[in-house]
Design a protein around this motif. Sequence first.
Motif, PDB file in Angstrom:
ATOM      1  N   MET A  94       0.825  -1.209   0.000  1.00  0.00           N
ATOM      2  CA  MET A  94       0.000   0.000   0.000  1.00  0.00           C
ATOM      3  C   MET A  94       0.859   1.260   0.000  1.00  0.00           C
ATOM      4  SD  MET A  94      -3.404  -0.712   2.301  1.00  0.00           S
ATOM      5  CE  MET A  94      -2.501  -0.672   3.843  1.00  0.00           C
ATOM      6  N   LYS A  95       1.965   1.239   0.722  1.00  0.00           N
ATOM      7  CA  LYS A  95       2.870   2.384   0.734  1.00  0.00           C
ATOM      8  C   LYS A  95       3.438   2.631  -0.660  1.00  0.00           C
ATOM      9  CE  LYS A  95       4.361   1.860   5.567  1.00  0.00           C
ATOM     10  NZ  LYS A  95       5.507   1.535   6.450  1.00  0.00           N
ATOM     11  N   ILE A  96       3.821   1.543  -1.334  1.00  0.00           N
ATOM     12  CA  ILE A  96       4.349   1.656  -2.702  1.00  0.00           C
ATOM     13  C   ILE A  96       3.288   2.253  -3.621  1.00  0.00           C
ATOM     14  CG2 ILE A  96       5.151   0.338  -4.707  1.00  0.00           C
ATOM     15  CD1 ILE A  96       6.322  -1.704  -2.675  1.00  0.00           C
ATOM     16  N   ASP A  97       2.070   1.745  -3.505  1.00  0.00           N
ATOM     17  CA  ASP A  97       0.984   2.230  -4.365  1.00  0.00           C
ATOM     18  C   ASP A  97       0.720   3.710  -4.133  1.00  0.00           C
ATOM     19  OD1 ASP A  97       0.613  -0.257  -5.515  1.00  0.00           O
ATOM     20  OD2 ASP A  97      -1.013  -0.841  -4.170  1.00  0.00           O
ATOM     21  N   LEU A  98       0.602   4.110  -2.873  1.00  0.00           N
ATOM     22  CA  LEU A  98       0.287   5.505  -2.562  1.00  0.00           C
ATOM     23  C   LEU A  98       1.377   6.440  -3.066  1.00  0.00           C
ATOM     24  CD1 LEU A  98      -1.752   7.381  -1.181  1.00  0.00           C
ATOM     25  CD2 LEU A  98      -0.493   7.040   0.957  1.00  0.00           C
ATOM     26  N   ALA A  99       2.625   6.054  -2.888  1.00  0.00           N
ATOM     27  CA  ALA A  99       3.731   6.895  -3.343  1.00  0.00           C
ATOM     28  C   ALA A  99       3.735   7.083  -4.853  1.00  0.00           C
ATOM     29  CB  ALA A  99       5.067   6.309  -2.883  1.00  0.00           C
ATOM     30  N   SER A 100       3.147   6.135  -5.587  1.00  0.00           N
ATOM     31  CA  SER A 100       3.091   6.229  -7.054  1.00  0.00           C
ATOM     32  C   SER A 100       1.889   7.012  -7.541  1.00  0.00           C
ATOM     33  CB  SER A 100       3.063   4.822  -7.661  1.00  0.00           C
ATOM     34  OG  SER A 100       1.794   4.214  -7.473  1.00  0.00           O
ATOM     35  N   GLY A 101       1.052   7.506  -6.630  1.00  0.00           N
ATOM     36  CA  GLY A 101      -0.111   8.298  -7.017  1.00  0.00           C
ATOM     37  C   GLY A 101      -1.435   7.578  -6.923  1.00  0.00           C
TER      38      GLY A 101
END
Length: 383
Positions: A94-101
């Motif tokens: 989820m952190k990876i996803d959020l950081a990508s927009g």
Amino acid sequence: MPMYIKASWLFDSIDGTFTRDPVLTVEGDTIIELKFGEIEIPEGREVIDLDGCTLLPGFIDAHDHLSLSPQLENHPQLMNDPDPLLLLRGIENMKIDLASGITTSRCLGDKNFIDVYLKEAVEQGIVEGPRIVTCTRGIKASHAHGSVGTVFNGVEQIRTAVRENLLHGADFIKIFTTDTIRKGEFLPSYMTAAEIRVAVEEAHQVGKKVAAHAIGGKGLTDCITEGVDVIEHAYFADDRQIEEMIKQSRWVVLTPSIFFHQDRWNTVPHSVALSFQRNKEEVLDTHKRLLQSGVRYAVGTDATHGELAKDVIFLENIGEPLEKALQGITSRAAELCEMENSIGSLHAGKKADIVAVRGNVQADSEALLNVEWVMKDGKQKLS
């Protein structure tokens, strides 16, 4: 107190157009005004100046699995790991996803309601992640495809599974009816029409949609006939099936990365990767026919975490206008999630889910890969 967000360009996902010099006014978790050009900003107000950037609505990944981690070696097998480990991987993904927009994630199944726990953790502010729209457990037969699915056989077991999923807060229902790749001329189906029908009946009578993992063949035809609302993947859909989906206003969620992003298969045995590579040309042809047909579609990563923008670029590269591909991760994806009144565009009254990427996206879609700043619900997540 309102804050002001300035940039060089903005993508209007409703009109499918780009406009210069936007100024968004955000108060709390909501966009309260959108203007363009020079405006007078009251003294003492916070101003976020994103000169040289394009503003877009927060991305919506229309097909995700929170605890599936393709970046890890032999990732399908890892779905058999203990729930606490899957939960921790979900937090990291989820952190990876959020950081990508990605500010909203439509989740197509995790084990033992892990996605529900993650959704609640995000809503309570325990962890950071996208807004979660979830089916809870994906429903599959014992002999069927799906490392993220949960086994239920027969009409009554499926009826019970759907009701249990709804009890645990499912926003929609997910079933697995076919494989993912073509292993021969014949495409097997793992659910009977009656099993598909009961899932649809149970979901529809409480106002919920049904999504089906269906790549083609009889399994896809049965899904259309029995009233499944959303076809996930449709990798081998034929022209008749596409025509029928359009006629009946069904949705398709395109997930090209599983075939066309090489990194996805660097973590699985070589024989598995080869089986996908053998299907690539046929799947590419299907994607082109789906796009040319005018079928309603949204776009998802199928858990290629943080790389949704690459799917948009891929669709543009095979002939889809960039603006339409972007709508597949913004306004149309919001409609699919039945959240078009709150997310999916940068208009007054919508949630302040905003992505800024460095560069002019209209001139060069590769700018989508340069995420500089993310806001979700009016809170800055990355700068």
